[in-house]
Design a protein around this motif. Structure first.
Motif, short mmCIF file in Angstrom:
data_model
loop_
_atom_site.label_atom_id
_atom_site.label_comp_id
_atom_site.label_asym_id
_atom_site.label_seq_id
_atom_site.Cartn_x
_atom_site.Cartn_y
_atom_site.Cartn_z
N SER A 537 -0.71 -3.57 -8.64
CA SER A 537 -1.85 -4.44 -8.33
C SER A 537 -2.80 -3.62 -7.46
N SER A 539 -3.09 -3.54 -4.32
CA SER A 539 -2.51 -3.08 -3.06
C SER A 539 -1.03 -2.73 -3.19
N ARG A 540 -0.48 -2.85 -4.39
CA ARG A 540 0.94 -2.63 -4.59
C ARG A 540 1.16 -1.50 -5.60
N ARG A 553 9.17 0.02 -4.56
CA ARG A 553 7.92 -0.74 -4.48
C ARG A 553 7.28 -0.49 -3.12
N GLU A 555 3.82 -1.59 -0.70
CA GLU A 555 2.70 -2.52 -0.56
C GLU A 555 1.97 -2.22 0.74
N SER A 557 -0.79 -3.20 3.64
CA SER A 557 -1.28 -4.42 4.27
C SER A 557 -2.42 -4.07 5.21
N THR A 563 4.80 -1.27 3.55
CA THR A 563 6.16 -1.76 3.37
C THR A 563 6.74 -1.15 2.09
#
Length: 577
Positions: A537, A539-540, A553, A555, A557, A563
């Motif tokens: 996505s 931001s991921r 994974r 992500e 923030s 993370t």
């Protein structure tokens, strides 16, 4: 450096009877679609994460999947096709074994013959060695006596091998030896009166319909040859070898295609080429490979069970740092065969065995942990997240966008473990310390202590000493040595330790290869270790560990947080200001 068939630290653990225990958030190849569609999905997703090669899957005589992925030649943009030829590596050994069995069928030799029948002046310590010992890696010979690309005449190599001391008494135990199969190739020439490859071509390849298999006698359009993706080596072709490469002959080097290897598989299932008695000898489990393992070596093949009472016959081959690899697996009791070639590593690991296992999970069990499905977002969109992130234990991850890729570069074992998860994480830190001790020994001129770190089965102590000195001399223009800093160790064909060598006028990234507690080689001026992640996505990001099927994974923030989730492990990193 040649890749040994496998290391106890990097075992191929059997899978069919094991439950899939990875985190439920990771997609599996289950649902309503059949195994063929699932395998196609798996391979298409894996290609996004860097697979370059070809795959063939067949069951009960029917080819279910035959596809090609990625680039055959990086510098020209030529893509791999199902007609591309690749290096088979050590899979070549089964051709040598078959040649010996053909000569036995002809009545020209016996596998019980002493090697003294074929070579003059055999020393007393090798007088008891037979053709069978060579075929089963039990002759006590060292694995290698020189680099693959060194031009050396047949008789010069056999003399060197015979004059060298044995690593272990003849017949005492299994010890994988490329040199032993070079001796077998020499026996094929001596007995048949023809060249090794010419014998294979006339007696094996042509009768099996393998018209795209060979090496020096292979006539092939260069556009159909897969090249290495290693820019530092100049994207070499496996055809780029001088004449008389006897360090390689008989044990590696033959090129082939997935379809030709499938034709070879079909030949071994019951043609008139090899008699039933010869095939039985080839696939007999003569010697246990490892004391704590359940795999056995036959004649050019490994035999083991993949579930109770179900037999698997296989072999692999490959070369580091070129990135060539090949695996051929026959799941006998399910009538399935899977053949994989690759011309680039994934995460520093030759990928073919892992791919075979995952495709077999889908074909025979219906499920496999899938690489994540990515979305089309340009890597440049993630430049705003670039920087150095600190993990709770002090490890660091550098996020960079390079060459249109999003790369996570770990520094410190904590960071390596979260990006490259492995069941051997508890063992890996020791290699960081061993690498630092080895470099400091070399830097101080204590070559005797340094030499003890190296695998004497791969090269003699004298050759290691010469290579150590040459390697260290290559840094002379950088001035005085200051420090070595281990950046971390990951698994991949053994343990690979990355470190930074600091000198008065610059620094160098080096990589050390460890197998069975011994160093098998080192390379300098390598790229830093990194994990390629792809957008899920805006931001991921997602990554995929081929070795154990775990999905990484990441992500981002607001406020500089990152993370990272790997299986059940969840770590939060903070952007350094």
């Amino acid at each position: 450096m040649r890749l040994l068939k496998r290391s106890p630290l990097d075992r191929i653990f059997l899978f069919i009877i094991l439950p899939l225990c990875w985190a439920g958030a990771q997609a599996t190849a289950s649902g309503e679609t059949g195994p063929v569609e699932k395998m196609k999905t798996y391979m298409n997703r894996l290609a996004s994460f860097g697979f370059h090669g070809t795959v063939l899957v067949a069951k009960e005589g029917e080819v279910l999947l035959h596809s090609a992925y990625g680039l055959a030649q990086v510098n020209t943009g030529i893509r791999n096709s199902t007609s591309t030829v690749f290096s088979t590596g050590s899979v070549t050994k089964q051709f040598t074994a078959a040649a010996v069995l053909l000569l036995e069928m002809d009545g020209k030799l016996s596998t019980g013959d002493s090697i003294s029948r074929f070579f003059d002046n055999v020393p007393e310590d090798k007088a008891g060695a037979t053709v069978h010992h060579l075929l089963t890696h039990t002759a006590g010979l060292r694995s290698q006596f020189g680099p693959d690309d060194e031009s050396i005449a047949r008789d010069d190599l056999t003399r060197i091998i015979l004059e060298a001391p044995l690593d272990s008494p003849v017949g005492s135990h299994y010890q994988y030896s490329n040199a032993g199969f070079s001796m077998l190739a020499a026996i094929v020439e001596i007995v048949s009166g023809t060249g090794y490859e010419a014998f294979l071509r006339e007696r094996l390849f042509i009768p099996s319909g393998m018209h795209h298999t060979g090496l020096e006698l292979l006539e092939i359009d260069n556009r159909l040859v897969s090249h290495s993706h290693n820019e530092g080596l100049g994207f070499p072709s496996p055809l780029d070898r001088p004449d008389n490469c006897w360090h390689l002959k008989g044990n590696g080097g033959i090129l082939s295609t997935t379809m030709d290897m499938y034709r070879w598989h079909m030949t071994l299932q019951g043609s008139d080429l090899l008699s039933e008695a010869a095939r039985k000898k080839m696939f007999t489990p003569y010697v246990r490979e490892y004391e704590d393992g359940d795999s056995f070596y036959g004649y050019g093949w490994v035999i083991e069970e993949y579930r109770p009472g179900a037999r698997m016959i296989w072999h692999n081959g490959g070369a580091v740092p070129h990135g060539w690899s090949c695996a051929v697996y026959h799941f006998v009791d399910d009538g399935a065969v899977i053949i994989v070639f690759a011309n680039k590593p994934i995460d520093g690991r030759l990928p073919v065995d892992d791919i075979v296992q995952n495709l077999a999970r889908i074909l025979l069990e219906g499920e496999c942990t899938m690489p994540p499905e990515i979305v089309e977002i340009k890597a440049e969109e993630f430049e705003r997240y670039q920087g150095r992130y600190v993990l709770p234990g002090g490890g660091e991850i550098i996020v960079e966008v390079e060459d249109k890729e999003i790369r996570f570069k770990p520094e410190g074992q904590e960071a390596v473990n979260v990006l490259f998860p492995s069941e051997y994480e508890a063992l890996l830190p020791k290699y960081n310390g061993m690498t630092e001790k080895l470099v400091n020994a070399i830097a101080s001129g204590d070559y005797g202590r340094a030499r003890a770190f190296f695998d004497q089965r791969v090269e003699s102590a004298e050759k290691w000493l010469a290579m150590i000195r040459e390697w260290w001399a290559s840094f002379s223009q950088l001035g005085a040595f200051l420090n070595v800093r281990a950046l971390g160790t990951r698994m991949g064909g053994g343990a690979q330790t990355y470190c930074e060598l600091e000198f008065e006028r610059g620094s160098v990234i080096a990589r050390f290869f460890w197998m069975m507690g011994k160093c098998g080689g080192m390379r300098s001026n390598v790229e830093p270790m990194y994990k390629k992640l792809l957008p899920l996505s805006e931001s991921r990001l997602g990554g995929y560990s081929l070795a154990n099927g775990q999905v990484v994974r990441a992500e981002f923030s607001p406020g500089g947080g990152l993370t990272i989730v790997t299986g059940e492990r969840r770590l939060r990193a903070t952007l350094m200001q």
